[in-house]
Enzyme design. Sequence first.
Site, PDB file in Angstrom:
ATOM      1  N   SER A 185       0.842  -1.183   0.027  1.00  0.00           N
ATOM      2  CA  SER A 185       0.123   0.047   0.037  1.00  0.00           C
ATOM      3  C   SER A 185       0.793   1.150  -0.051  1.00  0.00           C
ATOM      4  O   SER A 185       1.736   1.408  -0.832  1.00  0.00           O
ATOM      5  CB  SER A 185      -1.107  -0.061   1.179  1.00  0.00           C
ATOM      6  OG  SER A 185      -1.812   0.828   1.348  1.00  0.00           O
TER       7      SER A 185
ATOM      8  N   GLU B 205      -9.884  -4.009  -6.413  1.00  0.00           N
ATOM      9  CA  GLU B 205      -9.658  -2.683  -5.469  1.00  0.00           C
ATOM     10  C   GLU B 205      -9.350  -1.437  -6.149  1.00  0.00           C
ATOM     11  O   GLU B 205      -9.204  -1.298  -7.196  1.00  0.00           O
ATOM     12  CB  GLU B 205      -8.395  -3.301  -4.547  1.00  0.00           C
ATOM     13  CG  GLU B 205      -7.210  -3.423  -5.429  1.00  0.00           C
ATOM     14  CD  GLU B 205      -5.798  -3.497  -4.668  1.00  0.00           C
ATOM     15  OE1 GLU B 205      -5.941  -2.926  -3.565  1.00  0.00           O
ATOM     16  OE2 GLU B 205      -5.070  -4.589  -4.766  1.00  0.00           O
TER      17      GLU B 205
ATOM     18  N   HIS C  41      -7.976  -5.206  -0.381  1.00  0.00           N
ATOM     19  CA  HIS C  41      -6.552  -4.655  -0.379  1.00  0.00           C
ATOM     20  C   HIS C  41      -5.543  -5.438   0.785  1.00  0.00           C
ATOM     21  O   HIS C  41      -5.910  -5.597   1.878  1.00  0.00           O
ATOM     22  CB  HIS C  41      -6.912  -3.219   0.138  1.00  0.00           C
ATOM     23  CG  HIS C  41      -5.696  -2.357   0.082  1.00  0.00           C
ATOM     24  ND1 HIS C  41      -4.992  -1.918  -1.074  1.00  0.00           N
ATOM     25  CD2 HIS C  41      -5.129  -1.668   1.107  1.00  0.00           C
ATOM     26  CE1 HIS C  41      -3.941  -1.252  -0.732  1.00  0.00           C
ATOM     27  NE2 HIS C  41      -3.972  -0.959   0.680  1.00  0.00           N
TER      28      HIS C  41
END
Length: 321
Positions: free
Chosen positions: A161, A254, A284
């Site tokens: 991320s 996502e 995610h």
Amino acid sequence: MAGDRGKAGDAESLRLSALNLALRLFAKPRMRRLGDPAAARCAFAAVTGLLPKPPYLLDLPGLVPGAAGPLPVRRISVGPVDRTRVILYLHGGAFVLGSPETHRGMIGRLSQLAGVPVLAPDYRLAPEHPFPAAVEDAVAAWQHLHDAGYDPEDIVIGGDSAGGGLAFALLARLCAAGTPPAGVFAFSPWVDLTLASPSLAENRAADPLLPVERVEEVRGYYLNGRDPADPAASPVLAAFPGAPPVLLHHAATEILRDDTLRLAARLRSFGAPVQVACWPTAPHVWHLFDGWLPEARAALRGAAAFVRERLRPAPPPSAGS
């Protein structure tokens, strides 16, 4: 990479179906309502504290020189590892939450599967420490490894991320200096803070976890008025001359799907060998659910295989030696 998606190729496991339902019904609405970063940090730490940890996990805290003073780091490993090689791992959390502690179960399993230790910096978080503080800390962690005697070919950089974004911001700097690592991997990286990826709108409803309504707010915490098109903030716009092999994981549903796909195209434009693995319906950074979700273990095995190929760590000693 179809074999890395679970028990039966593209089929969704029952546990993944249950997780997606729970995230959609409970986690995503709560993320829409959470008021400030402090509340989000507490909630995230509480949830990740319940996730399984691999047995015999070694988690050693330490300090290394940083741009703003001593930088806390964690040295994480499980089982026999080759300490002449290392993964530099940058945790996710939208630049405002998370830590090596919240990710240590996943990081520990990755260490065990890859056969190398992990250095995970506890980089400074926004809004208290906005951009470029986290990038500076990623650079400091790399410099520490260099000063400790690791050559670039002994290091693989990883992240998830926002940490994936930091990994590629760091890679761009290393490529510019002519000292790229052996490889880079990232899980669902957030690499475009200009918010130009079409999947932000296209997957608004499909994403079981991330509420797109909060993305611009979180970006503001991190950038604090700085230009989102700065390549250190949005490495999808950076240059990567001489980049090493890269592995990227993402889910088709996502909102950050296209960050991964556009980053892959950018890296390939500079000649980098890039593998992209897509899971059809995973949330995610599903890798965090290792020990409960079969898709998480499969994905970590794929990442570990990439690390082993790039670093070729020494095999563990035999039982009789």
